[in-house]
Write an enzyme that holds these catalytic residues in place. Structure first.
Site, mmCIF file in Angstrom:
data_model
loop_
_atom_site.group_PDB
_atom_site.id
_atom_site.type_symbol
_atom_site.label_atom_id
_atom_site.label_comp_id
_atom_site.label_asym_id
_atom_site.label_seq_id
_atom_site.Cartn_x
_atom_site.Cartn_y
_atom_site.Cartn_z
ATOM 1 N N ARG A 214 0.813 -1.217 0.000
ATOM 2 C CA ARG A 214 0.000 0.000 0.000
ATOM 3 C C ARG A 214 0.851 1.273 0.000
ATOM 4 O O ARG A 214 0.525 2.230 -0.709
ATOM 5 C CB ARG A 214 -0.864 -0.023 1.265
ATOM 6 C CG ARG A 214 -1.837 1.121 1.407
ATOM 7 C CD ARG A 214 -2.389 1.155 2.848
ATOM 8 N NE ARG A 214 -2.735 -0.179 3.307
ATOM 9 C CZ ARG A 214 -3.916 -0.742 3.139
ATOM 10 N NH1 ARG A 214 -4.878 -0.078 2.564
ATOM 11 N NH2 ARG A 214 -4.143 -1.963 3.575
ATOM 12 N N TYR B 18 -14.214 -2.573 4.257
ATOM 13 C CA TYR B 18 -13.468 -2.246 5.481
ATOM 14 C C TYR B 18 -13.990 -0.999 6.174
ATOM 15 O O TYR B 18 -13.397 -0.559 7.153
ATOM 16 C CB TYR B 18 -11.992 -1.994 5.150
ATOM 17 C CG TYR B 18 -11.269 -3.109 4.447
ATOM 18 C CD1 TYR B 18 -11.211 -4.390 5.005
ATOM 19 C CD2 TYR B 18 -10.601 -2.885 3.247
ATOM 20 C CE1 TYR B 18 -10.523 -5.404 4.370
ATOM 21 C CE2 TYR B 18 -9.906 -3.896 2.608
ATOM 22 C CZ TYR B 18 -9.871 -5.152 3.175
ATOM 23 O OH TYR B 18 -9.187 -6.147 2.549
ATOM 24 N N CYS C 194 -26.217 -1.972 -7.623
ATOM 25 C CA CYS C 194 -27.497 -2.265 -6.981
ATOM 26 C C CYS C 194 -27.263 -2.721 -5.559
ATOM 27 O O CYS C 194 -27.436 -3.896 -5.224
ATOM 28 C CB CYS C 194 -28.227 -3.336 -7.768
ATOM 29 S SG CYS C 194 -28.486 -2.816 -9.468
HETATM 30 C C1 LIG Z 1 -0.589 -7.858 2.322
HETATM 31 C C2 LIG Z 1 0.781 -8.197 2.704
HETATM 32 C C3 LIG Z 1 1.795 -7.241 2.622
HETATM 33 C C4 LIG Z 1 1.537 -5.818 2.185
HETATM 34 O O1 LIG Z 1 0.722 -5.140 3.061
HETATM 35 P P1 LIG Z 1 0.520 -3.561 2.857
HETATM 36 O O2 LIG Z 1 -0.456 -3.198 3.907
HETATM 37 O O3 LIG Z 1 0.004 -3.362 1.484
HETATM 38 O O4 LIG Z 1 1.860 -2.942 3.028
HETATM 39 C C5 LIG Z 1 3.069 -7.614 2.944
HETATM 40 N N1 LIG Z 1 3.356 -8.882 3.348
HETATM 41 C C6 LIG Z 1 2.404 -9.825 3.446
HETATM 42 C C7 LIG Z 1 2.769 -11.184 3.875
HETATM 43 C C8 LIG Z 1 1.092 -9.524 3.130
HETATM 44 O O5 LIG Z 1 0.160 -10.459 3.237
#
Ligand SMILES: *Cc1c(COP(=O)(O)O)cnc(C)c1O
Length: 475
Positions: free
Chosen positions: A329, A374, A401
């Site tokens: 993210r 969320y 919808c």
């Molecule tokens: C989803 C995930 C990430 C990334 O998470 P972010 O919140 O997008 O930084 C990193 N490592 C693992 C194992 C994940 O499942």
């Protein structure tokens, strides 16, 4: 209309706006910290990205569209890499940054990640294929998942992935058998549930114990997994892995998880005689979707994380292993905004005194499920013109919808927002296109990359023909 006046909106009990939402002095202005780096508004109030006005993007590519600022994405990736390299130079000799591809992946993005010198995490055969198509070397790929299929594991081993993060005893045996068959050694890490619950939304926290991921630390499960790996042929135990959640804004959760998994790291050294070369502290760094969030910079994060690892290793008399992290993210999210066109506008009475403007756009929960899934908050701006109208409490909703089909729950928009206007929603680079659906048989929007005054499609728009192509008409 009296309830729409600024004064009335601010009288106690007279506003439908949540307390955190700041009253905009200028409803045309962009909120700092929420937008990709090259985004500005021109004198007419038109949003531009890398010099390209969104009106031109609308004309050429249509709406809705995800618009990604390529330089912004690359810069965030590079910032993480250089910050962690610098902060960890004297702690285990540097750090590796794995971009978590599940946030958003396509061939162009995987290529940017490769070119910026990062590693890449994948969690499916599809993501692996995308990474390989982008020329990502196998040794720079990590493979995640609690239920990887036999075919996926085979593809991963065939590609020579640098690490498979194993999540069950069954999987340890499967990978060992594959390695033996092929006469290769496969590097594995053990996904550990460190019993840390990050300060975040319940549905995206992953490291408390009652969940599907990893081997639990408390029951001795994680140590038993290490023992099993050491005893199996074809496996090389690289280290432990912990991912404590998502949208995290402080490092105290990482401190606790690092302490716990480094404690296990020391136990493996002492009791199994194995010096694991690495440790992975996962991703989950938060970003600003609205003014409620103020994320740490990569440099602040890297320095705090390095200090944590330095301190915990000293306490355990451990040579610091090489650290890796996995931001998804924090790299992809802020690089992108979604561009929508307004279709209808409706004023709704929330109670006797307060009203809310419902602004319906041409996308919705099919291109951004996070608000419905969320309860995520987003922000937005009117992107195609400036307005002198006063700000009103608004809600941007989709075309689906479903009454929960909300994109931006709370924002001030100018009172004269009307059909044909453009709305841009920032922070949609992670877990939006990646989680997009075809709900209501809605073709998924394209991803348009903009750089140096030029826009191009990196994921094309789905068409009705694409949808019908999967539907076996004469079955
Ligand atoms: C989803 C995930 C990430 C990334 O998470 P972010 O919140 O997008 O930084 C990193 N490592 C693992 C194992 C994940 O499942």
């Amino acid at each position: 209309m009296h309830a729409h006046e600024a004064g009335a909106l601010h009288a106690p009990g007279y506003s439908a706006a949540p307390e955190w939402l700041p009253w905009p002095d200028d409803v045309n202005a962009l909120e700092p910290g929420l937008w990709p780096r090259t985004v500005t508004k021109d004198d007419e109030g038109v949003l531009t990205v890398a010099g390209v006005p969104v009106t031109a993007i609308q004309q050429e590519f249509g709406t809705p569209a995800y618009v990604i600022d390529e330089d912004d994405f690359r810069a965030r990736a590079r910032d993480f890499r250089t910050a962690y390299d610098a902060a960890f130079a004297d702690v285990g000799g540097g750090a590796d940054v794995y971009y978590a591809g599940k946030a958003f992946l396509c061939t162009a993005v995987a290529r940017w990640v490769r070119e910026e010198g990062l590693h890449l995490d994948v969690c499916s055969g599809g993501e692996l294929a995308t990474a390989l198509r982008a020329g990502m070397p196998g040794e720079r790929i990590g493979f995640h998942g609690n239920n990887k299929s036999a075919a996926e594991l085979e593809a991963a081993v065939a590609a020579g992935v640098g690490r498979i993060i194993v999540d069950s005893h069954t999987e340890i045996d499967r990978v060992s058998a594959l390695a033996r068959d092929r006469g290769v050694e496969v590097g594995v890490m053990v996904r550990v549930t460190a019993g840390v619950e990050a300060h975040t939304h319940e549905f995206i926290a992953t490291a408390h114990e009652d969940q599907k991921f990893g081997f639990s630390l408390s029951g001795g499960e994680a140590f038993a997994a290490c023992e099993r790996i050491v005893a199996r042929p074809g496996l090389r135990l690289l280290g432990l892995h912990s991912h404590i959640g998502s949208q995290i804004f402080e490092t105290s959760g990482f401190e606790l998880s690092a302490r716990r998994i480094l404690g296990l790291h020391a136990r493996v050294r002492d009791e199994l005689g194995v010096a694991m070369p690495e440790v992975d502290l996962g991703g989950g760094y938060g970003i600003a979707y609205t003014t409620q969030h103020s994320p740490l910079t990569p440099t602040e994060l890297a320095e705090q994380m390095a200090e944590i690892v330095r301190r915990e290793c000293r306490a355990l008399e451990l040579d610091p292993p090489r650290v890796s992290i996995e931001p998804g993210r924090a790299i992809a999210g802020p690089s992108t905004f979604t561009l929508y066109e307004v279709g209808t506008v409706k004023q709704v009475h929330v109670d006797r005194a307060a009203t809310r403007l419902y602004v319906s756009v041409d996308g919705g929960m099919s291109d951004n499920i996070r608000t419905a899934l969320y309860g995520a908050d987003y922000s937005c701006t009117m992107a195609g013109r400036r307005s002198d109208a006063h700000p009103v409490v608004s809600r941007v909703v989709g075309r689906h919808c479903e009454s929960g089909d909300v994109v931006v729950r709370d924002e001030y928009l100018p009172a004269d927002v009307r059909p044909g206007d453009l709305i841009a929603v920032p922070g949609t680079g992670a877990y939006c296109r990646a989680m997009a659906s075809q709900y209501n048989h809605t073709p998924r929007p394209p991803v348009v990359a903009v750089r140096d005054g030029a826009a191009r499609v990196i994921v094309r728009r789905e068409t009705i023909e694409d949808l019908l192509a999967l539907d076996v008409a004469d079955a």
